[in-house]
Design a protein around this motif. Sequence first.
Motif, PDB file in Angstrom:
ATOM      1  N   ARG A  89      45.280  26.139  35.840  1.00 15.65           N
ATOM      2  CA  ARG A  89      45.466  26.912  34.622  1.00 15.65           C
ATOM      3  C   ARG A  89      45.864  28.336  34.972  1.00 15.65           C
ATOM      4  NH1 ARG A  89      40.546  26.426  31.787  1.00 15.65           N
ATOM      5  NH2 ARG A  89      41.257  24.363  31.276  1.00 15.65           N
ATOM      6  N   PHE A  90      46.801  28.860  34.187  1.00 14.56           N
ATOM      7  CA  PHE A  90      47.180  30.260  34.325  1.00 14.56           C
ATOM      8  C   PHE A  90      46.149  31.128  33.634  1.00 14.56           C
ATOM      9  CE2 PHE A  90      51.266  28.561  35.483  1.00 14.56           C
ATOM     10  CZ  PHE A  90      51.765  29.501  36.373  1.00 14.56           C
ATOM     11  N   ILE A  91      45.793  32.216  34.293  1.00 16.26           N
ATOM     12  CA  ILE A  91      44.895  33.206  33.720  1.00 16.26           C
ATOM     13  C   ILE A  91      45.688  34.501  33.651  1.00 16.26           C
ATOM     14  CG2 ILE A  91      42.746  34.493  33.999  1.00 16.26           C
ATOM     15  CD1 ILE A  91      41.731  32.042  35.627  1.00 16.26           C
ATOM     16  N   GLU A  92      45.993  34.925  32.439  1.00 16.58           N
ATOM     17  CA  GLU A  92      46.831  36.099  32.239  1.00 16.58           C
ATOM     18  C   GLU A  92      45.982  37.363  32.315  1.00 16.58           C
ATOM     19  OE1 GLU A  92      49.726  37.642  28.748  1.00 16.58           O
ATOM     20  OE2 GLU A  92      49.907  35.535  29.311  1.00 16.58           O
ATOM     21  N   LEU A  93      46.386  38.264  33.215  1.00 17.48           N
ATOM     22  CA  LEU A  93      45.656  39.516  33.389  1.00 17.48           C
ATOM     23  C   LEU A  93      46.157  40.597  32.452  1.00 17.48           C
ATOM     24  CD1 LEU A  93      45.406  39.603  37.279  1.00 17.48           C
ATOM     25  CD2 LEU A  93      43.638  38.979  35.645  1.00 17.48           C
ATOM     26  N   GLY A  94      47.443  40.727  32.286  1.00 12.72           N
ATOM     27  CA  GLY A  94      48.033  41.782  31.467  1.00 12.72           C
ATOM     28  C   GLY A  94      49.309  42.264  32.124  1.00 12.72           C
ATOM     29  N   GLN A  95      49.823  43.397  31.663  1.00 10.71           N
ATOM     30  CA  GLN A  95      51.137  43.827  32.117  1.00 10.71           C
ATOM     31  C   GLN A  95      51.183  45.239  32.669  1.00 10.71           C
ATOM     32  OE1 GLN A  95      53.228  43.179  28.451  1.00 10.71           O
ATOM     33  NE2 GLN A  95      53.331  40.971  28.770  1.00 10.71           N
ATOM     34  N   SER A 138      34.589  25.496  46.577  1.00 11.03           N
ATOM     35  CA  SER A 138      33.882  24.360  47.174  1.00 11.03           C
ATOM     36  C   SER A 138      34.099  23.026  46.443  1.00 11.03           C
ATOM     37  CB  SER A 138      32.407  24.676  47.350  1.00 11.03           C
ATOM     38  OG  SER A 138      31.826  25.109  46.154  1.00 11.03           O
ATOM     39  N   GLU A 139      33.193  22.646  45.588  1.00  9.34           N
ATOM     40  CA  GLU A 139      33.282  21.346  44.924  1.00  9.34           C
ATOM     41  C   GLU A 139      34.038  21.391  43.589  1.00  9.34           C
ATOM     42  OE1 GLU A 139      32.190  18.457  46.303  1.00  9.34           O
ATOM     43  OE2 GLU A 139      31.751  19.691  48.052  1.00  9.34           O
ATOM     44  N   GLY A 140      34.512  22.551  43.233  1.00 11.14           N
ATOM     45  CA  GLY A 140      35.189  22.700  41.943  1.00 11.14           C
ATOM     46  C   GLY A 140      36.531  21.990  41.888  1.00 11.14           C
ATOM     47  N   LYS A 141      36.952  21.650  40.722  1.00 11.82           N
ATOM     48  CA  LYS A 141      38.238  20.986  40.527  1.00 11.82           C
ATOM     49  C   LYS A 141      39.161  21.862  39.679  1.00 11.82           C
ATOM     50  CE  LYS A 141      36.851  16.416  41.494  1.00 11.82           C
ATOM     51  NZ  LYS A 141      36.837  16.456  42.912  1.00 11.82           N
ATOM     52  N   PHE A 142      38.935  23.187  39.730  1.00  8.70           N
ATOM     53  CA  PHE A 142      39.714  24.124  38.931  1.00  8.70           C
ATOM     54  C   PHE A 142      40.476  25.071  39.844  1.00  8.70           C
ATOM     55  CE2 PHE A 142      39.837  28.387  36.913  1.00  8.70           C
ATOM     56  CZ  PHE A 142      40.752  28.096  35.917  1.00  8.70           C
ATOM     57  N   MET A 143      41.815  25.082  39.718  1.00  6.88           N
ATOM     58  CA  MET A 143      42.670  25.964  40.508  1.00  6.88           C
ATOM     59  C   MET A 143      43.206  27.054  39.590  1.00  6.88           C
ATOM     60  SD  MET A 143      46.189  25.130  42.550  1.00  6.88           S
ATOM     61  CE  MET A 143      45.774  25.301  44.265  1.00  6.88           C
ATOM     62  N   PRO A 144      42.704  28.285  39.744  1.00 12.26           N
ATOM     63  CA  PRO A 144      43.213  29.366  38.904  1.00 12.26           C
ATOM     64  C   PRO A 144      44.534  29.908  39.434  1.00 12.26           C
ATOM     65  CG  PRO A 144      41.535  30.217  40.364  1.00 12.26           C
ATOM     66  CD  PRO A 144      41.623  28.728  40.616  1.00 12.26           C
ATOM     67  N   ILE A 145      45.417  30.258  38.518  1.00 15.06           N
ATOM     68  CA  ILE A 145      46.675  30.917  38.866  1.00 15.06           C
ATOM     69  C   ILE A 145      46.718  32.199  38.036  1.00 15.06           C
ATOM     70  CG2 ILE A 145      49.185  30.718  39.041  1.00 15.06           C
ATOM     71  CD1 ILE A 145      48.743  27.610  38.731  1.00 15.06           C
ATOM     72  N   TYR A 146      46.440  33.314  38.690  1.00 11.47           N
ATOM     73  CA  TYR A 146      46.416  34.601  38.002  1.00 11.47           C
ATOM     74  C   TYR A 146      47.837  35.139  37.889  1.00 11.47           C
ATOM     75  CZ  TYR A 146      41.400  34.505  38.655  1.00 11.47           C
ATOM     76  OH  TYR A 146      40.072  34.156  38.608  1.00 11.47           O
TER      77      TYR A 146
END
Length: 129
Positions: free
Chosen positions: A4-10, A55-63
């Motif tokens: 999932r993309f995590i939008e920081l701002g501009q 570690s055991e998470g299945k969530f890949m963040p895309i900042y």
Amino acid sequence: MIQRFIELGQGYGDIYELCELIQTNEKRFHNAFLIISNKGDKKFASPAVAFKPVSEGKFMPIYICREGIPYDDEKHSKRIELFEQALESIGKKAIPMDVKHSSYYQETALFYNHLIGILRMNNLIPPMQ
């Protein structure tokens, strides 16, 4: 795996936050991207970084800092230079990509889904499991 993309701002503060994420999560670093899009006759850059799941998470963040940086092929802005310096400090480089501007999509979520598809198809992030 959920990506999932995590939008920081501009703004400048958001680039500093992205650079800090790169430096403090060096072990989790997966890939960095410089996403270039056109709107009319202007180009905009979106620096983004994907991190491996914890570690055991299945969530890949895309900042990402979406389309807030005017882009010139020959002279990079200070914000792009900061992004490239942060990557250089951990021995990495951003992968440049040209995509349609997010304004072409009805919703920002569709734009991000399209980007995830492109990244998976080019093996830049892991496939869906």
